[in-house]
Design a protein around this motif. Structure first.
Motif, mmCIF file in Angstrom:
data_model
loop_
_atom_site.group_PDB
_atom_site.id
_atom_site.type_symbol
_atom_site.label_atom_id
_atom_site.label_comp_id
_atom_site.label_asym_id
_atom_site.label_seq_id
_atom_site.Cartn_x
_atom_site.Cartn_y
_atom_site.Cartn_z
ATOM 1 N N PHE A 43 -3.271 -35.736 -75.361
ATOM 2 C CA PHE A 43 -3.284 -36.928 -74.524
ATOM 3 C C PHE A 43 -2.220 -36.804 -73.443
ATOM 4 N N VAL A 44 -2.602 -37.143 -72.225
ATOM 5 C CA VAL A 44 -1.648 -37.271 -71.131
ATOM 6 C C VAL A 44 -1.773 -38.701 -70.626
ATOM 7 N N SER A 45 -0.687 -39.445 -70.674
ATOM 8 C CA SER A 45 -0.680 -40.849 -70.294
ATOM 9 C C SER A 45 -0.833 -41.008 -68.782
ATOM 10 N N SER A 46 -1.564 -42.032 -68.385
ATOM 11 C CA SER A 46 -1.707 -42.336 -66.956
ATOM 12 C C SER A 46 -0.590 -43.254 -66.468
ATOM 13 N N THR A 47 0.231 -43.771 -67.399
ATOM 14 C CA THR A 47 1.268 -44.726 -67.007
ATOM 15 C C THR A 47 2.692 -44.268 -67.311
ATOM 16 N N ALA A 48 2.845 -43.264 -68.135
ATOM 17 C CA ALA A 48 4.182 -42.755 -68.480
ATOM 18 C C ALA A 48 4.597 -41.672 -67.477
ATOM 19 N N PRO A 49 5.897 -41.379 -67.390
ATOM 20 C CA PRO A 49 6.339 -40.324 -66.478
ATOM 21 C C PRO A 49 5.755 -38.964 -66.875
ATOM 22 N N GLU A 50 5.559 -38.132 -65.878
ATOM 23 C CA GLU A 50 4.980 -36.818 -66.093
ATOM 24 C C GLU A 50 5.909 -35.971 -66.974
ATOM 25 N N ILE A 64 2.742 -44.472 -73.778
ATOM 26 C CA ILE A 64 2.069 -43.281 -74.312
ATOM 27 C C ILE A 64 1.253 -43.636 -75.548
ATOM 28 N N LEU A 65 1.823 -44.429 -76.424
ATOM 29 C CA LEU A 65 1.088 -44.857 -77.623
ATOM 30 C C LEU A 65 -0.194 -45.585 -77.243
ATOM 31 N N GLN A 66 -0.087 -46.546 -76.345
ATOM 32 C CA GLN A 66 -1.262 -47.329 -75.948
ATOM 33 C C GLN A 66 -2.301 -46.463 -75.252
ATOM 34 N N ASP A 67 -1.857 -45.592 -74.333
ATOM 35 C CA ASP A 67 -2.799 -44.731 -73.624
ATOM 36 C C ASP A 67 -3.466 -43.715 -74.559
#
Length: 140
Positions: free
Chosen positions: A5-12, A72-75
């Motif tokens: 998973f790569v989050s769309s809202t957390a920092p890269e 990250i958890l939510q995404d």
């Protein structure tokens, strides 16, 4: 079975790794710091022109890193209340532990995962805290 998973809202991520990886009903998060998405800005950190830390606020960094973990958890399809283990890395245990522990207690008042707090000499970016977490994740 393993899923990244790569989050769309957390920092890269600062390297070649995903934000999280699911294996069965467990979600393993990579190290998460307090940076903001799309920026090199670090909440609570003041740097000089050469990138050296001039001043920092551990409370601000704690709140930012906890919000990044939550994103990250939510995404990834999990949630804050499904955290089961948290490893915390601090660069200054002596000066920062009391404040970090106070903020941690606010965020984890209801869900109380296992926790390990470790002092380290530095992190890859000019931050004072990083979290490594494990959560449960279930299909609907």
């Amino acid at each position: 079975m393993s899923e990244k998973f790569v989050s769309s809202t957390a920092p890269e991520p600062v390297g070649l790794y995903p934000h999280a990886r699911r294996v069965g009903h467990l979600l393993f998060l990579s190290g998460v710091g307090p940076r903001k998405k799309g920026s090199k800005d670090i909440p609570g950190v003041t740097l000089d022109d050469e990138g050296n830390i001039v001043d920092y606020c551990i409370e601000t960094q704690c709140r930012s890193v906890f919000e990044n973990v939550r994103a990250i958890l939510q995404d990834s399809g999990s949630s804050w209340d499904q955290l089961v283990d948290v490893q915390v890395f601090l660069t200054n245990m002596k000066d920062d532990f009391k404040t970090y522990n106070k903020v941690y207690a606010e965020y984890f008042a209801d869900n109380q995962p296992c926790r390990t707090t470790i002092e380290i000499s530095s992190l890859p970016t000019p931050i004072a805290i990083e979290l490594k977490c494990i959560a449960t994740i279930y299909d609907d």
